[in-house]
Design a protein around this motif. Structure first.
Motif, PDB file in Angstrom:
ATOM      1  N   PRO A  15       0.826  -1.217   0.000  1.00 55.54           N
ATOM      2  CA  PRO A  15       0.000   0.000   0.000  1.00 55.54           C
ATOM      3  C   PRO A  15       0.854   1.259   0.000  1.00 55.54           C
ATOM      4  O   PRO A  15       1.979   1.261   0.516  1.00 55.54           O
ATOM      5  N   ILE A  16       0.303   2.340  -0.571  1.00 60.20           N
ATOM      6  CA  ILE A  16       1.056   3.595  -0.702  1.00 60.20           C
ATOM      7  C   ILE A  16       1.473   4.137   0.677  1.00 60.20           C
ATOM      8  O   ILE A  16       2.516   4.762   0.802  1.00 60.20           O
ATOM      9  N   SER A  17       0.702   3.861   1.720  1.00 61.00           N
ATOM     10  CA  SER A  17       1.039   4.394   3.055  1.00 61.00           C
ATOM     11  C   SER A  17       2.366   3.824   3.555  1.00 61.00           C
ATOM     12  O   SER A  17       3.007   4.388   4.429  1.00 61.00           O
ATOM     13  N   GLU A  18       2.798   2.687   2.988  1.00 58.30           N
ATOM     14  CA  GLU A  18       4.061   2.078   3.430  1.00 58.30           C
ATOM     15  C   GLU A  18       5.248   2.478   2.553  1.00 58.30           C
ATOM     16  O   GLU A  18       6.385   2.055   2.792  1.00 58.30           O
ATOM     17  N   LEU A  19       4.970   3.295   1.535  1.00 56.41           N
ATOM     18  CA  LEU A  19       6.063   3.748   0.669  1.00 56.41           C
ATOM     19  C   LEU A  19       7.017   4.630   1.462  1.00 56.41           C
ATOM     20  O   LEU A  19       6.582   5.444   2.273  1.00 56.41           O
ATOM     21  N   VAL A  20       8.305   4.471   1.222  1.00 59.28           N
ATOM     22  CA  VAL A  20       9.291   5.368   1.828  1.00 59.28           C
ATOM     23  C   VAL A  20       9.827   6.263   0.718  1.00 59.28           C
ATOM     24  O   VAL A  20      10.375   5.776  -0.264  1.00 59.28           O
ATOM     25  N   THR A  21       9.588   7.549   0.852  1.00 64.46           N
ATOM     26  CA  THR A  21       9.953   8.477  -0.216  1.00 64.46           C
ATOM     27  C   THR A  21      10.247   9.851   0.373  1.00 64.46           C
ATOM     28  O   THR A  21      10.072  10.063   1.573  1.00 64.46           O
ATOM     29  N   ARG A  22      10.698  10.767  -0.481  1.00 63.10           N
ATOM     30  CA  ARG A  22      10.841  12.160  -0.041  1.00 63.10           C
ATOM     31  C   ARG A  22       9.604  12.934  -0.499  1.00 63.10           C
ATOM     32  O   ARG A  22       8.959  12.546  -1.470  1.00 63.10           O
ATOM     33  N   PHE A  23       9.305  14.028   0.172  1.00 64.52           N
ATOM     34  CA  PHE A  23       8.153  14.847  -0.186  1.00 64.52           C
ATOM     35  C   PHE A  23       8.543  16.307  -0.360  1.00 64.52           C
ATOM     36  O   PHE A  23       9.471  16.800   0.293  1.00 64.52           O
ATOM     37  N   TYR A  24       7.760  16.964  -1.221  1.00 65.02           N
ATOM     38  CA  TYR A  24       7.762  18.425  -1.355  1.00 65.02           C
ATOM     39  C   TYR A  24       6.380  18.862  -0.875  1.00 65.02           C
ATOM     40  O   TYR A  24       5.377  18.246  -1.250  1.00 65.02           O
ATOM     41  N   ALA A  25       6.311  19.895  -0.025  1.00 62.39           N
ATOM     42  CA  ALA A  25       4.992  20.413   0.381  1.00 62.39           C
ATOM     43  C   ALA A  25       5.041  21.918   0.427  1.00 62.39           C
ATOM     44  O   ALA A  25       6.057  22.517   0.787  1.00 62.39           O
ATOM     45  N   ARG A  26       3.920  22.521   0.011  1.00 61.86           N
ATOM     46  CA  ARG A  26       3.825  23.998   0.031  1.00 61.86           C
ATOM     47  C   ARG A  26       2.702  24.380   0.985  1.00 61.86           C
ATOM     48  O   ARG A  26       1.594  23.851   0.889  1.00 61.86           O
ATOM     49  N   PHE A  27       3.028  25.292   1.914  1.00 62.32           N
ATOM     50  CA  PHE A  27       2.074  25.723   2.938  1.00 62.32           C
ATOM     51  C   PHE A  27       1.789  27.203   2.756  1.00 62.32           C
ATOM     52  O   PHE A  27       2.694  27.981   2.415  1.00 62.32           O
ATOM     53  N   LEU A  28       0.559  27.603   3.026  1.00 66.99           N
ATOM     54  CA  LEU A  28       0.245  29.031   3.135  1.00 66.99           C
ATOM     55  C   LEU A  28      -0.065  29.286   4.601  1.00 66.99           C
ATOM     56  O   LEU A  28      -0.934  28.624   5.194  1.00 66.99           O
ATOM     57  N   SER A  29       0.680  30.234   5.181  1.00 69.05           N
ATOM     58  CA  SER A  29       0.505  30.443   6.623  1.00 69.05           C
ATOM     59  C   SER A  29       0.269  31.916   6.913  1.00 69.05           C
ATOM     60  O   SER A  29       0.648  32.790   6.124  1.00 69.05           O
ATOM     61  N   LYS A  30      -0.381  32.147   8.059  1.00 77.37           N
ATOM     62  CA  LYS A  30      -0.483  33.528   8.525  1.00 77.37           C
ATOM     63  C   LYS A  30       0.930  33.949   8.901  1.00 77.37           C
ATOM     64  O   LYS A  30       1.703  33.121   9.402  1.00 77.37           O
ATOM     65  N   ASP A  31       1.261  35.184   8.614  1.00 77.25           N
ATOM     66  CA  ASP A  31       2.651  35.610   8.801  1.00 77.25           C
ATOM     67  C   ASP A  31       2.930  35.882  10.279  1.00 77.25           C
ATOM     68  O   ASP A  31       3.066  37.020  10.705  1.00 77.25           O
ATOM     69  N   GLN A  32       2.985  34.779  11.057  1.00 76.76           N
ATOM     70  CA  GLN A  32       3.229  34.916  12.489  1.00 76.76           C
ATOM     71  C   GLN A  32       4.635  34.409  12.808  1.00 76.76           C
ATOM     72  O   GLN A  32       5.133  33.523  12.128  1.00 76.76           O
ATOM     73  N   ALA A  33       5.190  34.947  13.892  1.00 76.97           N
ATOM     74  CA  ALA A  33       6.524  34.480  14.304  1.00 76.97           C
ATOM     75  C   ALA A  33       6.429  33.023  14.734  1.00 76.97           C
ATOM     76  O   ALA A  33       5.418  32.602  15.311  1.00 76.97           O
ATOM     77  N   GLY A  34       7.443  32.248  14.440  1.00 76.36           N
ATOM     78  CA  GLY A  34       7.546  30.886  14.968  1.00 76.36           C
ATOM     79  C   GLY A  34       6.810  29.815  14.180  1.00 76.36           C
ATOM     80  O   GLY A  34       6.796  28.652  14.591  1.00 76.36           O
ATOM     81  N   VAL A  35       6.209  30.163  13.008  1.00 78.11           N
ATOM     82  CA  VAL A  35       5.450  29.140  12.258  1.00 78.11           C
ATOM     83  C   VAL A  35       6.384  28.038  11.773  1.00 78.11           C
ATOM     84  O   VAL A  35       6.085  26.844  11.910  1.00 78.11           O
ATOM     85  N   ILE A  36       7.528  28.438  11.241  1.00 74.71           N
ATOM     86  CA  ILE A  36       8.454  27.435  10.702  1.00 74.71           C
ATOM     87  C   ILE A  36       8.922  26.505  11.826  1.00 74.71           C
ATOM     88  O   ILE A  36       9.010  25.288  11.650  1.00 74.71           O
ATOM     89  N   GLY A  37       9.154  27.067  12.996  1.00 78.16           N
ATOM     90  CA  GLY A  37       9.562  26.245  14.141  1.00 78.16           C
ATOM     91  C   GLY A  37       8.491  25.228  14.497  1.00 78.16           C
ATOM     92  O   GLY A  37       8.785  24.059  14.747  1.00 78.16           O
ATOM     93  N   ARG A  38       7.214  25.689  14.502  1.00 73.55           N
ATOM     94  CA  ARG A  38       6.118  24.771  14.859  1.00 73.55           C
ATOM     95  C   ARG A  38       5.969  23.666  13.801  1.00 73.55           C
ATOM     96  O   ARG A  38       5.700  22.515  14.138  1.00 73.55           O
ATOM     97  N   LEU A  39       6.173  24.041  12.518  1.00 73.06           N
ATOM     98  CA  LEU A  39       6.145  23.012  11.461  1.00 73.06           C
ATOM     99  C   LEU A  39       7.212  21.952  11.726  1.00 73.06           C
ATOM    100  O   LEU A  39       6.958  20.755  11.688  1.00 73.06           O
ATOM    101  N   GLY A  40       8.425  22.451  11.996  1.00 71.24           N
ATOM    102  CA  GLY A  40       9.567  21.544  12.213  1.00 71.24           C
ATOM    103  C   GLY A  40       9.316  20.627  13.394  1.00 71.24           C
ATOM    104  O   GLY A  40       9.604  19.421  13.335  1.00 71.24           O
ATOM    105  N   THR A  41       8.748  21.169  14.471  1.00 68.32           N
ATOM    106  CA  THR A  41       8.505  20.359  15.666  1.00 68.32           C
ATOM    107  C   THR A  41       7.484  19.272  15.360  1.00 68.32           C
ATOM    108  O   THR A  41       7.664  18.094  15.719  1.00 68.32           O
ATOM    109  N   CYS A  42       6.412  19.657  14.676  1.00 70.45           N
ATOM    110  CA  CYS A  42       5.361  18.671  14.367  1.00 70.45           C
ATOM    111  C   CYS A  42       5.929  17.570  13.466  1.00 70.45           C
ATOM    112  O   CYS A  42       5.725  16.383  13.713  1.00 70.45           O
ATOM    113  N   PHE A  43       6.672  17.964  12.428  1.00 63.23           N
ATOM    114  CA  PHE A  43       7.284  16.947  11.557  1.00 63.23           C
ATOM    115  C   PHE A  43       8.194  16.034  12.385  1.00 63.23           C
ATOM    116  O   PHE A  43       8.161  14.813  12.246  1.00 63.23           O
ATOM    117  N   GLY A  44       8.998  16.664  13.258  1.00 66.74           N
ATOM    118  CA  GLY A  44       9.937  15.889  14.085  1.00 66.74           C
ATOM    119  C   GLY A  44       9.219  14.846  14.931  1.00 66.74           C
ATOM    120  O   GLY A  44       9.700  13.722  15.104  1.00 66.74           O
TER     121      GLY A  44
END
Ligand SMILES: NC(=O)C1=CN([C@@H]2O[C@H](COP(=O)(O)OP(=O)(O)OC[C@H]3O[C@@H](n4cnc5c(N)ncnc54)[C@H](OP(=O)(O)O)[C@@H]3O)[C@@H](O)[C@H]2O)C=CC1
Ligand SMILES: N[C@@H](CC=O)C(=O)O
Ligand code: NA
Length: 429
Positions: free
Chosen positions: A344-373
């Motif tokens: 199944p595709i859920s078991e595929l191991v691959t790299r991803f590209y993702a594009r986000f639109l965010s409110k221009d608030q401080a710390g958004v990139i940090g919160r993204l990184g933490t969640c991914f981590g």
């Protein structure tokens, strides 16, 4: 005595094939042995680009496949029905079949090839994948002694044509699709091209040949190019990639227990051999042991190119009929009967590209990184380049990650107050 053809369909491919078969000078001498005996169409009043005597053209396709005089039925009508039934009737009447119809073969191949083996006839399909590129015969014959580990390629001419023009001219999707239809590349219903289904049919056929087992078409994950935007094409270029719709069949592990068969738009590194395949051209990269990598390249759609593939199958059968061998040739016949297990595709191991639109608030990139981590997703690059109105645009490329983990992280990110939307998620080769 000449070998009699019953051709079903006189559209783009049918017309190209009749033109090629009628224009024999300078081609293989066996073409002299072919008689275009009947041609089946839907409309008798449509203007045709080829000359055929009135008794050859008919709307009674059943009569063609039941006619004892017909040796080879050449199915170039497309669609599932009545194509499937006509092919099966021809087989059961002891006729060899040539088809360009990947939709019918990928869904009903088991039934069709089982019937063909029982009837002692061949079903050849060179035109069904890669248009004019010889890829079915090489997989069945020239490469068949190799242990195949991966087959990946650009196998849909329409979408490659669209993506190339979007990339080079910044054209709009709809305008380019209309051109692909006018040029005879697209299917009668172009959603099959655009939504990745045509490529799914083709990679299923290639996987079945390369990995020696039947493929359940329902197990092939298919994603098309509708979500690919000019913005993603531009970001990809800045990051060193081009976006291509790839069909991929590969073993995911070293003991060959996991086979992934899928179609999706993919960020391909600009220096990869598939990155430079543009327009209606297709290319299929095959990896095997001991041969290494082989890339087959050529026109993937269009009348003349596809007619070349159809006619090569016809010639193969004419040669077979002329040599009159009683025993079936195992290099032409289908030889496997079991189904391959698809991961199944859920078991595929691959790299991803993702594009986000965010409110221009401080710390958004940090919160993204933490969640991914938290889901084990590590980031190869993070870019915040632009704004769309009030919203900041953030683009990330991940390291290799299991798709299921990545999707869970995305779901959590989507729910964050600071995230407006995630307009695109694409896999990276
Ligand atoms: N176009 C391409 O570049 C490629 C196409 N293929 C495959 O080749 C096949 C044919 O494609 P293409 O030539 O583009 O298709 P077209 O739509 O151009 O032609 C289809 C032909 O089949 C006839 N036809 C369809 N349904 C019926 C029916 N129910 N009864 C009688 N006649 C029927 C049509 O008759 P009429 O003319 O009277 O309408 C027409 O002549 C498809 O399977 C396609 O996937 C494969 C590789 C490349
Ligand atoms: N619609 C198909 C035709 C050939 O198979 C394509 O665009 O590749
Ligand atoms: Na081909």
């Amino acid at each position: 005595m000449a070998v009699k053809l019953g051709i079903l369909g006189l559209g783009t491919v049918g017309t190209g094939t009749v033109q090629l078969l009628q224009d024999k000078v300078g081609r293989h001498p066996l073409l002299q042995e072919i008689d275009i005996y009947r041609v089946g169409v839907r409309s008798l009043t449509k203007p045709r680009a080829v000359e055929l005597s009135p008794e050859v053209i008919t709307t009674d396709l059943e009569a063609i496949v039941n006619d004892p005089a017909v040796d080879i039925v050449v199915e170039l009508m497309g669609g599932l029905e009545p194509a499937r039934t006509l092919i099966l009737t021809a087989i059961n009447n002891g006729k060899h079949v040539v088809t360009a119809n990947k939709a019918v073969i990928s869904r009903f191949g088991a039934e069709i090839f089982t019937s063909a083996n029982q009837a002692g006839v061949y079903v050849l399909l060179e035109a069904a994948v890669g248009g004019g590129i010889p890829v079915i015969q090489p997989l069945k014959q020239s490469l068949s002694v190799n242990r195949i580990s991966a087959i990946m390629g650009i196998v849909n001419g329409t979408t490659n044509y669209i993506l190339t023009r979007m990339q080079t001219e910044g054209s709009e999707f709809d305008d380019v699709l209309a051109d692909a239809q006018r040029l005879g590349y697209a299917e009668a219903d172009p959603t099959a091209d655009v939504d990745g289904l045509d490529a799914g049919d083709k990679i299923a056929i290639l996987a079945s040949l390369g990995f020696d087992g039947r493929i359940n078409r329902e197990d092939v994950y298919c994603e098309g190019i509708r979500q690919v935007t000019k913005t993603d094409i531009a970001y990809s270029a800045k990051l060193g990639f081009v976006i291509k719709l790839l069909g991929i069949a590969q073993h995911l592990d070293t003991d060959n227990s996991q086979l992934s068969v899928r179609v999706h738009p993919t960020l391909v590194p600009q220096n990869h051999p598939l990155a430079s395949i543009n327009g209606v051209y297709n290319a299929i990269l095959i990896e095997g042991e001991p041969i290494g990598q082989v890339m087959l390249f050529g026109p993937g759609a269009g009348a003349g190119a596809t007619a070349s593939a159809v006619s090569s199958d016809i010639l193969n059968l004419v040669a077979t009929l002329k040599t009159n061998t009683a025993k079936p040739n195992p290099l032409l016949a289908c030889r496997h009967q079991h189904y391959s297990q698809i991961t199944p595709i859920s078991e595929l191991v691959t790299r991803f590209y993702a594009r986000f639109l965010s409110k221009d608030q401080a710390g958004v990139i940090g919160r993204l990184g933490t969640c991914f981590g938290n889901y084990g997703v590590s980031l190869e690059s993070v870019v915040q380049t632009g704004f769309q109105g009030e919203l900041a645009e953030i683009v990330v490329v991940t390291h290799y990650v299991q798709e299921g983990d990545f999707r869970q992280a995305l779901a959590e990110i989507q729910a964050m107050e600071s995230i407006d939307s995630i307009p695109s998620v694409l896999r990276v080769l």
